[in-house]
Design a protein around this motif. Structure first.
Motif, PDB file in Angstrom:
ATOM      1  N   PHE A 192       0.818  -1.080   0.068  1.00  0.00           N
ATOM      2  CA  PHE A 192      -0.016   0.089  -0.036  1.00  0.00           C
ATOM      3  C   PHE A 192       0.864   1.272   0.011  1.00  0.00           C
ATOM      4  CE2 PHE A 192      -2.832   2.917   2.783  1.00  0.00           C
ATOM      5  CZ  PHE A 192      -3.239   3.358   1.615  1.00  0.00           C
ATOM      6  N   ILE A 193       1.755   1.486   0.768  1.00  0.00           N
ATOM      7  CA  ILE A 193       2.492   2.618   0.940  1.00  0.00           C
ATOM      8  C   ILE A 193       3.419   2.575  -0.334  1.00  0.00           C
ATOM      9  CG2 ILE A 193       4.760   3.486   2.091  1.00  0.00           C
ATOM     10  CD1 ILE A 193       3.621   1.689   4.709  1.00  0.00           C
ATOM     11  N   ARG A 194       4.060   1.563  -0.909  1.00  0.00           N
ATOM     12  CA  ARG A 194       4.807   1.904  -2.191  1.00  0.00           C
ATOM     13  C   ARG A 194       3.786   2.328  -3.132  1.00  0.00           C
ATOM     14  NH1 ARG A 194       4.361  -1.191  -6.073  1.00  0.00           N
ATOM     15  NH2 ARG A 194       3.580  -3.044  -5.331  1.00  0.00           N
ATOM     16  N   ARG A 195       2.485   1.766  -3.258  1.00  0.00           N
ATOM     17  CA  ARG A 195       1.444   2.626  -4.314  1.00  0.00           C
ATOM     18  C   ARG A 195       1.243   3.889  -3.972  1.00  0.00           C
ATOM     19  NH1 ARG A 195      -0.656  -2.560  -3.172  1.00  0.00           N
ATOM     20  NH2 ARG A 195      -2.364  -1.819  -1.810  1.00  0.00           N
ATOM     21  N   LEU A 196       1.124   4.144  -2.908  1.00  0.00           N
ATOM     22  CA  LEU A 196       0.732   5.810  -2.431  1.00  0.00           C
ATOM     23  C   LEU A 196       1.701   6.548  -3.025  1.00  0.00           C
ATOM     24  CD1 LEU A 196      -0.413   5.447   1.277  1.00  0.00           C
ATOM     25  CD2 LEU A 196      -1.721   6.242  -0.512  1.00  0.00           C
ATOM     26  N   TYR A 197       3.063   6.046  -2.841  1.00  0.00           N
ATOM     27  CA  TYR A 197       4.187   7.012  -3.515  1.00  0.00           C
ATOM     28  C   TYR A 197       3.936   6.956  -5.197  1.00  0.00           C
ATOM     29  CZ  TYR A 197       6.497   7.700   0.849  1.00  0.00           C
ATOM     30  OH  TYR A 197       6.942   8.411   2.154  1.00  0.00           O
ATOM     31  N   ALA A 198       3.805   5.743  -5.575  1.00  0.00           N
ATOM     32  CA  ALA A 198       3.623   5.477  -6.995  1.00  0.00           C
ATOM     33  C   ALA A 198       2.501   6.552  -7.684  1.00  0.00           C
ATOM     34  CB  ALA A 198       3.547   4.033  -7.505  1.00  0.00           C
ATOM     35  N   ASN A 199       1.434   6.378  -6.962  1.00  0.00           N
ATOM     36  CA  ASN A 199       0.045   7.336  -7.302  1.00  0.00           C
ATOM     37  C   ASN A 199       0.425   8.765  -7.105  1.00  0.00           C
ATOM     38  OD1 ASN A 199      -1.090   5.362  -8.661  1.00  0.00           O
ATOM     39  ND2 ASN A 199      -1.988   4.599  -6.613  1.00  0.00           N
ATOM     40  N   GLY A 200       1.460   9.216  -6.578  1.00  0.00           N
ATOM     41  CA  GLY A 200       1.547  10.938  -6.180  1.00  0.00           C
ATOM     42  C   GLY A 200       1.821  11.379  -4.910  1.00  0.00           C
ATOM     43  N   ALA A 201       1.873  10.406  -3.884  1.00  0.00           N
ATOM     44  CA  ALA A 201       2.159  11.001  -2.648  1.00  0.00           C
ATOM     45  C   ALA A 201       3.662  11.736  -2.328  1.00  0.00           C
ATOM     46  CB  ALA A 201       1.936   9.770  -1.604  1.00  0.00           C
ATOM     47  N   VAL A 202       3.579  12.766  -1.637  1.00  0.00           N
ATOM     48  CA  VAL A 202       4.860  13.345  -1.533  1.00  0.00           C
ATOM     49  C   VAL A 202       5.411  12.485  -0.216  1.00  0.00           C
ATOM     50  CG1 VAL A 202       5.918  15.423  -0.737  1.00  0.00           C
ATOM     51  CG2 VAL A 202       4.114  15.458  -2.351  1.00  0.00           C
ATOM     52  N   LEU A 203       4.554  12.325   0.665  1.00  0.00           N
ATOM     53  CA  LEU A 203       5.152  11.839   2.021  1.00  0.00           C
ATOM     54  C   LEU A 203       4.086  10.936   2.483  1.00  0.00           C
ATOM     55  CD1 LEU A 203       7.401  11.778   4.262  1.00  0.00           C
ATOM     56  CD2 LEU A 203       6.088  13.800   5.234  1.00  0.00           C
ATOM     57  N   VAL A 204       4.482   9.649   3.104  1.00  0.00           N
ATOM     58  CA  VAL A 204       3.494   8.717   3.640  1.00  0.00           C
ATOM     59  C   VAL A 204       4.323   8.373   5.146  1.00  0.00           C
ATOM     60  CG1 VAL A 204       2.393   6.521   3.549  1.00  0.00           C
ATOM     61  CG2 VAL A 204       2.731   7.693   1.433  1.00  0.00           C
ATOM     62  N   PHE A 205       3.765   8.764   6.192  1.00  0.00           N
ATOM     63  CA  PHE A 205       4.194   8.786   7.421  1.00  0.00           C
ATOM     64  C   PHE A 205       3.390   8.057   8.464  1.00  0.00           C
ATOM     65  CE2 PHE A 205       2.065  12.477   6.850  1.00  0.00           C
ATOM     66  CZ  PHE A 205       1.725  12.861   8.089  1.00  0.00           C
ATOM     67  N   ASN A 206       3.940   7.697   9.623  1.00  0.00           N
ATOM     68  CA  ASN A 206       3.165   7.226  10.840  1.00  0.00           C
ATOM     69  C   ASN A 206       2.482   8.519  11.418  1.00  0.00           C
ATOM     70  OD1 ASN A 206       2.156   6.284  13.248  1.00  0.00           O
ATOM     71  ND2 ASN A 206       3.854   4.603  13.101  1.00  0.00           N
ATOM     72  N   PRO A 207       1.283   8.672  11.681  1.00  0.00           N
ATOM     73  CA  PRO A 207       0.526   9.611  12.276  1.00  0.00           C
ATOM     74  C   PRO A 207       0.468   9.896  13.580  1.00  0.00           C
ATOM     75  CG  PRO A 207      -0.977   8.103  11.271  1.00  0.00           C
ATOM     76  CD  PRO A 207       0.326   7.558  11.166  1.00  0.00           C
ATOM     77  N   ARG A 208       1.249   9.111  14.087  1.00  0.00           N
ATOM     78  CA  ARG A 208       1.205   9.099  15.831  1.00  0.00           C
ATOM     79  C   ARG A 208       1.324  10.525  16.468  1.00  0.00           C
ATOM     80  NH1 ARG A 208       4.981   4.298  17.833  1.00  0.00           N
ATOM     81  NH2 ARG A 208       5.792   4.918  15.788  1.00  0.00           N
ATOM     82  N   PHE A 209       2.258  11.318  15.964  1.00  0.00           N
ATOM     83  CA  PHE A 209       2.800  12.677  16.500  1.00  0.00           C
ATOM     84  C   PHE A 209       1.771  13.474  16.104  1.00  0.00           C
ATOM     85  CE2 PHE A 209       3.903  13.292  12.188  1.00  0.00           C
ATOM     86  CZ  PHE A 209       3.758  14.720  11.773  1.00  0.00           C
ATOM     87  N   LEU A 210       0.613  13.199  15.009  1.00  0.00           N
ATOM     88  CA  LEU A 210      -0.269  14.197  14.986  1.00  0.00           C
ATOM     89  C   LEU A 210      -1.535  14.264  16.031  1.00  0.00           C
ATOM     90  CD1 LEU A 210      -1.090  13.600  11.310  1.00  0.00           C
ATOM     91  CD2 LEU A 210       0.024  15.546  12.503  1.00  0.00           C
ATOM     92  N   ALA A 211      -1.289  13.282  17.127  1.00  0.00           N
ATOM     93  CA  ALA A 211      -2.336  13.209  18.093  1.00  0.00           C
ATOM     94  C   ALA A 211      -2.375  14.495  19.018  1.00  0.00           C
ATOM     95  CB  ALA A 211      -1.977  11.774  18.913  1.00  0.00           C
ATOM     96  N   GLY A 212      -1.213  15.093  19.114  1.00  0.00           N
ATOM     97  CA  GLY A 212      -1.130  16.371  19.723  1.00  0.00           C
ATOM     98  C   GLY A 212      -1.699  17.563  18.975  1.00  0.00           C
ATOM     99  N   CYS A 213      -2.126  17.244  17.722  1.00  0.00           N
ATOM    100  CA  CYS A 213      -2.486  18.412  16.966  1.00  0.00           C
ATOM    101  C   CYS A 213      -4.132  18.472  16.996  1.00  0.00           C
ATOM    102  CB  CYS A 213      -1.936  18.281  15.455  1.00  0.00           C
ATOM    103  SG  CYS A 213      -0.280  18.646  15.566  1.00  0.00           S
ATOM    104  N   ARG A 214      -4.702  17.333  17.250  1.00  0.00           N
ATOM    105  CA  ARG A 214      -6.236  17.234  17.436  1.00  0.00           C
ATOM    106  C   ARG A 214      -6.734  17.951  18.537  1.00  0.00           C
ATOM    107  NH1 ARG A 214      -8.442  11.784  15.275  1.00  0.00           N
ATOM    108  NH2 ARG A 214      -6.783  11.234  13.761  1.00  0.00           N
ATOM    109  N   THR A 215      -8.020  18.661  18.207  1.00  0.00           N
ATOM    110  CA  THR A 215      -8.920  19.305  19.475  1.00  0.00           C
ATOM    111  C   THR A 215      -9.394  18.334  20.037  1.00  0.00           C
ATOM    112  OG1 THR A 215      -9.206  21.046  17.520  1.00  0.00           O
ATOM    113  CG2 THR A 215     -10.405  21.039  19.483  1.00  0.00           C
ATOM    114  N   LEU A 216      -9.279  18.336  21.350  1.00  0.00           N
ATOM    115  CA  LEU A 216      -9.818  17.646  22.208  1.00  0.00           C
ATOM    116  C   LEU A 216     -11.361  18.132  22.535  1.00  0.00           C
ATOM    117  CD1 LEU A 216      -7.071  16.667  24.732  1.00  0.00           C
ATOM    118  CD2 LEU A 216      -8.128  15.306  22.542  1.00  0.00           C
ATOM    119  N   PRO A 217     -12.361  17.305  22.663  1.00  0.00           N
ATOM    120  CA  PRO A 217     -13.576  17.750  23.060  1.00  0.00           C
ATOM    121  C   PRO A 217     -13.673  18.328  24.525  1.00  0.00           C
ATOM    122  CG  PRO A 217     -13.836  15.172  23.071  1.00  0.00           C
ATOM    123  CD  PRO A 217     -12.314  15.694  22.353  1.00  0.00           C
ATOM    124  N   SER A 218     -14.583  19.385  24.676  1.00  0.00           N
ATOM    125  CA  SER A 218     -14.436  19.894  26.023  1.00  0.00           C
ATOM    126  C   SER A 218     -15.065  18.963  26.766  1.00  0.00           C
ATOM    127  CB  SER A 218     -15.234  21.418  25.916  1.00  0.00           C
ATOM    128  OG  SER A 218     -16.595  21.320  25.568  1.00  0.00           O
TER     129      SER A 218
END
Length: 119
Positions: free
Chosen positions: A88-114
Motif C-alpha cells: 500500500f505504501i509503495r502504491r501511494l508513492y507511485a500514485n503521487g504521494a509526497v510523503l507517507v508517514f506514521n501519524p502518531r505525532f499528529l495526536a497532539g494536533c487534534r482538538t479534544l472535546p470540551s
C-alpha cells in the motif's frame, strides 16, 4: 613534591573531538525521528500530497492505491488512510504521494472535546 597541572596530564588523544560527539548525537536524533515516523503496513498512515492538492484529490489517490479513507488532519492537508493489502505504501508513492508517514505525532494536533460536551 608539587603535582603537575591538570592540563599537562590530559592528552588530546584521551578526549574525543567535540565535533564527532555532536555529529553522532545529531545522527542518533535523525535516526530516532525517522524510525518514529516510518509507516507500518496494515496500520493507519498519514498521506501528504503536493501543495495546493485538494482533500478530494488526495482521497482519490488513496482509493487508487487500494486504501480506505479514515480521517483528515491539519485542516484537510493530511489524509489518514489504511489498507491491509501488502504494498500500500509503495502504491501511494507511485500514485503521487509526497510523503507517507506514521501519524502518531499528529495526536497532539487534534482538538479534544470540551468536558461539557456530551458523548
Amino acid at each position: 613534591m608539587r603535582k603537575p597541572p591538570l592540563e599537562s596530564s590530559i592528552k588530546s588523544q584521551d578526549c574525543p573531538n567535540i565535533g564527532v560527539v555532536a555529529g553522532g548525537f545529531a545522527l542518533g536524533l535523525v535516526l530516532l525521528t525517522v524510525n518514529a515516523l516510518m509507516p507500518l503496513e496494515g496500520e493507519t498512515v498519514g498521506v501528504l500530497a503536493w501543495p495546493f492538492t485538494s482533500q478530494q484529490a488526495t482521497s482519490r489517490l488513496v482509493a487508487q492505491s487500494g486504501g480506505a479513507f479514515e480521517d483528515v488532519a491539519l485542516s484537510g492537508r493530511i489524509v489518514l488512510a489504511r489498507s491491509y493489502e501488502p504494498g500500500f505504501i509503495r502504491r501511494l508513492y507511485a500514485n503521487g504521494a509526497v510523503l507517507v508517514f506514521n501519524p502518531r505525532f499528529l495526536a497532539g494536533c487534534r482538538t479534544l472535546p470540551s468536558s461539557s460536551s456530551k458523548v
